[in-house]
Design a protein around this motif. Sequence first.
Motif, PDB file in Angstrom:
ATOM      1  N   LEU A 239     102.741  -2.378  42.830  1.00  0.00           N
ATOM      2  CA  LEU A 239     101.456  -2.834  42.329  1.00  0.00           C
ATOM      3  C   LEU A 239     100.367  -2.114  43.111  1.00  0.00           C
ATOM      4  O   LEU A 239     100.297  -2.200  44.343  1.00  0.00           O
ATOM      5  CB  LEU A 239     101.328  -4.354  42.486  1.00  0.00           C
ATOM      6  N   GLU A 240      99.531  -1.384  42.333  1.00  0.00           N
ATOM      7  CA  GLU A 240      98.483  -0.580  42.971  1.00  0.00           C
ATOM      8  C   GLU A 240      97.287  -1.460  43.301  1.00  0.00           C
ATOM      9  O   GLU A 240      96.944  -2.390  42.572  1.00  0.00           O
ATOM     10  CB  GLU A 240      98.053   0.563  42.047  1.00  0.00           C
ATOM     11  N   VAL A 241      96.683  -1.144  44.428  1.00  0.00           N
ATOM     12  CA  VAL A 241      95.506  -1.896  44.858  1.00  0.00           C
ATOM     13  C   VAL A 241      94.415  -1.769  43.800  1.00  0.00           C
ATOM     14  O   VAL A 241      94.124  -0.678  43.306  1.00  0.00           O
ATOM     15  CB  VAL A 241      95.012  -1.366  46.231  1.00  0.00           C
ATOM     16  N   SER A 291      95.095  -6.579  46.132  1.00  0.00           N
ATOM     17  CA  SER A 291      93.914  -6.249  46.956  1.00  0.00           C
ATOM     18  C   SER A 291      94.351  -5.390  48.140  1.00  0.00           C
ATOM     19  O   SER A 291      95.536  -5.317  48.480  1.00  0.00           O
ATOM     20  CB  SER A 291      93.233  -7.530  47.445  1.00  0.00           C
ATOM     21  N   ALA A 292      93.345  -4.743  48.745  1.00  0.00           N
ATOM     22  CA  ALA A 292      93.638  -3.858  49.882  1.00  0.00           C
ATOM     23  C   ALA A 292      94.240  -4.634  51.038  1.00  0.00           C
ATOM     24  O   ALA A 292      95.047  -4.102  51.803  1.00  0.00           O
ATOM     25  CB  ALA A 292      92.367  -3.128  50.307  1.00  0.00           C
ATOM     26  N   GLU A 293      93.871  -5.915  51.231  1.00  0.00           N
ATOM     27  CA  GLU A 293      94.406  -6.711  52.321  1.00  0.00           C
ATOM     28  C   GLU A 293      95.899  -6.979  52.154  1.00  0.00           C
ATOM     29  O   GLU A 293      96.600  -7.271  53.119  1.00  0.00           O
ATOM     30  CB  GLU A 293      93.652  -8.040  52.432  1.00  0.00           C
ATOM     31  N   GLN A 294      96.407  -6.902  50.923  1.00  0.00           N
ATOM     32  CA  GLN A 294      97.811  -7.220  50.673  1.00  0.00           C
ATOM     33  C   GLN A 294      98.690  -5.980  50.678  1.00  0.00           C
ATOM     34  O   GLN A 294      99.883  -6.069  50.377  1.00  0.00           O
ATOM     35  CB  GLN A 294      97.961  -7.923  49.303  1.00  0.00           C
ATOM     36  N   GLU A 295      98.152  -4.818  50.968  1.00  0.00           N
ATOM     37  CA  GLU A 295      98.926  -3.588  50.883  1.00  0.00           C
ATOM     38  C   GLU A 295     100.169  -3.709  51.771  1.00  0.00           C
ATOM     39  O   GLU A 295     100.100  -4.128  52.912  1.00  0.00           O
ATOM     40  CB  GLU A 295      98.064  -2.390  51.311  1.00  0.00           C
ATOM     41  N   GLY A 296     101.300  -3.296  51.183  1.00  0.00           N
ATOM     42  CA  GLY A 296     102.591  -3.395  51.866  1.00  0.00           C
ATOM     43  C   GLY A 296     103.566  -4.210  51.021  1.00  0.00           C
ATOM     44  O   GLY A 296     103.346  -4.472  49.833  1.00  0.00           O
ATOM     45  N   SER A 321      98.167   2.012  47.685  1.00  0.00           N
ATOM     46  CA  SER A 321      96.872   2.603  47.329  1.00  0.00           C
ATOM     47  C   SER A 321      97.112   4.068  46.992  1.00  0.00           C
ATOM     48  O   SER A 321      97.683   4.816  47.803  1.00  0.00           O
ATOM     49  CB  SER A 321      95.880   2.475  48.498  1.00  0.00           C
ATOM     50  N   PHE A 322      96.662   4.518  45.784  1.00  0.00           N
ATOM     51  CA  PHE A 322      96.950   5.884  45.305  1.00  0.00           C
ATOM     52  C   PHE A 322      95.769   6.350  44.457  1.00  0.00           C
ATOM     53  O   PHE A 322      95.762   6.171  43.236  1.00  0.00           O
ATOM     54  CB  PHE A 322      98.256   5.885  44.517  1.00  0.00           C
TER      55      PHE A 322
END
Length: 924
Positions: A239-241, A291-296, A321-322
């Motif tokens: 899932l992309e940010v 969201s960016a905070e959930q990246e990973g 993020s891509f």
Amino acid sequence: MPEPSPGLRRALLGLWAALSLGLFGLSAVSQEPFWADLQPRVAFVERGGSLWLNCSTNCPRPERGGLETSLRRNGTQRGLRWLARQLVDIREPETQPVCFFRCARRTLQARGLIRTFQRPDRVELVQLPPWQPVGENFTLSCRVPGAGPRASLTLTLLRGSQELIRRSFAGEPPRARGAVLTATVLARREDHGANFSCRAELDLRPHGLGLFENSSAPRELRTFSLSPDPPRLAAPRFLEVGSERLVSCALDQLFPATEARVYLALGDQNLSPDVTHDGDALVATATATASAEQEGARQLVCNVTLGGENRETRENVTIYSFPAPLLTLSEPSISEGQMVTVTCAAGAQALVTLEGVPAAVPGQPVQLQLNATENDDRRSFFCNTTLDVDGETLIKNRSAELRVLYAPRLDDSGCPRSWTWPEGPEQTLRCEARGNPEPSVHCARSDGGAVLALGLLGPVTRALSGTYRCKAANDQGEAVKDVTLTVEYAPALDSVGCPERITWVEGTEASLSCVAHGVPPPDVSCVRSGELGVVLEGLLLVAPEHAGTYRCEATNARGSAAKNVIITVEYGPRFEEPNCPSNWTWVEGSGRLFSCEVDGKPQPSVECVGSGGATEGVLLPLAPPDPSPRAPSIPSDLAPGTYICNATNRHGSAAKTVIVSAESPPEMDESTCPSQQTWLEGAEAAALACAARGRPSPGVHCSREGTPWPEQQRVSREDAGTYHCVATNAHGTDSRTVTVGVEYRPVVAELAASPPGGVRPGGNFTLTCRAEAWPPAQISWRAPPGALNIGLSSNNSTLSVAGAMGSHGGEYECAATNAHGRHARRITVRVAGPWLWVAVGGAAGGAALLAAGAGLAFYVQSTACKKGEYNVQEAESSGEAVCLNGAGGGAGGAAGAEGGPQAAGGAAESPAEGEVFAIQLTSA
């Protein structure tokens, strides 16, 4: 001394038994003892209630008395031989009060029974489990404390209004109170939401009280079924940010699905699912936003809860993020022949590829340089970038378009040299030129005539056909081209080139030609209607079979046109045997005329004239080809013979000889077949006199209606009836109904006297005579000489005498006469004096007189039947009348034959007829 009859003996025994029973009863009354009584003996009282008891005795002067009981007393009333006491607050299940009196140094006692009952005021159903798995047992328990007696209780466990179990406690001890009913029930799907209850019934109607009922409060059961399998999760691995994706969670085999709860979460983000149900399945869908905070790496959790149980599934989702790559052109718009640079760049971890050429390492851009040509106009350049995420390669791309400026080109693909357009519908006429900027195009006739409206919707007509010069121009230059326009249109068949009707004459030469108009030139073919593949072509020798309707069709690339052409072939008259037969039979009354249809075009006129004999010069009426009001009248008679038929039209004439004969259908009337015919019984059997007229001669057959007509030699009465005669020949049938009557000689069938049993002097008697004959017979009588006051009925069938005297005795004869003979029968009537039997009896008195009377009655009955003598007045309504008509009459007749004293008073018929009528006259 003879023994007493059985009837007398039975009467004496009954009297003795009655006297004995009476004496025994008096003795028993005198020895009856004293007693004590308690009322009521048995009583049912509601628990805590009260009751009055009455204790009494028949002792004249009792010494003392009382009422023994352990119950509380409220009041007492006394008398010399009675005692009444009120018992209150009765709570014991069962007590036995005792009533006693002291009388003549003896103690008199009477025991009673008091039982209490308690209504089922409390009916309790034990609490049900909050959720019950389907297919597992659960317990229903009902308690009714204190109600009783238990033996009168019935408990019923119910599911809604349906009885699950019903138990009666009959046979329990009388002191038992309260009851419990327990049942094990298998939980079912359909039990979900069902109400369970308990009903208690206390039935005291056998004890003179009512039926007391009560029910517990209903308890609702909730059943469920949950699949052992975990839910099915449908979610992306990555899932992309900043993106949103739908996730779904599904589970089957759960009931009730609508009461299941679904929890759906991505990491610490609680999703709000939309749950839909389909039978025993549910599907929960929600939108997951990264969201960016959930990246990973994060976990997606689906939990389904029902009935206190839950099923859970977890899936890993990677959030990344891509960003998309960056693609640039040095000049987005450039003239043909100039250089242009294309650059593709992306993030530090992404590897870029431009037009299939990858960068050396991730994070490095790629460039491409080229000399712009016409073919590069509107060329798209593609830049791809890849990123590895958790072992999966993700791809993104971006494109850019290059514009190259160049002079116009008129190619055959966009502006063909030869244009072919269909006529009629509106079309957009196009001549397109390549070039950048986009060129303007103008087409006009070379001679300065019409101009084509290119790019506009307009009608296409034949007038647009011709050669045009087209010119394309922009700020880079111009181009010129000549084009030819052809307008095509569908075929047309008009009356000049292809007439609707054509007439040919048999034996001449002709051809069917149809000319059609159209572009391209149409192909024309004519085919006979209904005959596939039969094409009329070339020069033909005309024959009648060429006549008919032909379908002419013209076809080209733009369509087709069709037209029906009717070809008529005319020819001279022709006679054909089926339509104008050489031999014809006219049937009288048929209403038919001679039909002579002649083949020919135009339709020939036909006339048939007699030739020779009686028909010379006579016109034969002909049936018209089509019925019309002016059709010739139908003749009632027609002369048979030879006729010559002539047929004529404008192409010639023909003749034919016709021989006419005449016939007629069957006919029967009163003269040939009378409707009324008479036969004589005993005569020789003969056929019905029925004949018929007609040509050819009809056959006549007669049959009897309802029953078969048996073959026999002589006529009998059974032959009378209705017959149906049918005459038949080749032209039809005729029928008549014939009624046959059979006459026969008279026979006196019955000669009887009334009354048959006896006449006193001065009494009345009647003689009845019945005869069978056809035609009906005349009845006549012959009476003894001197017999006066004789009356006859209107038809002489009955002779009656009122006040019989000795002169009326003698022989009477009845005679029946008709046209076929006479028959007579005789009967003898004798009139006699009084005759009396005297019977003397005595009685000894009392019961002996009754017994003797019964024996004497039995003796008189038996002897009277033997001798045939008794008083008519006393016996005419009793069973002894049978003795006179039966055994007595027979005995009397026998005595008379022996010459005894009864011979003067008897009556007998003439022995010639073999019948006897006896009349015994006696005095009262």
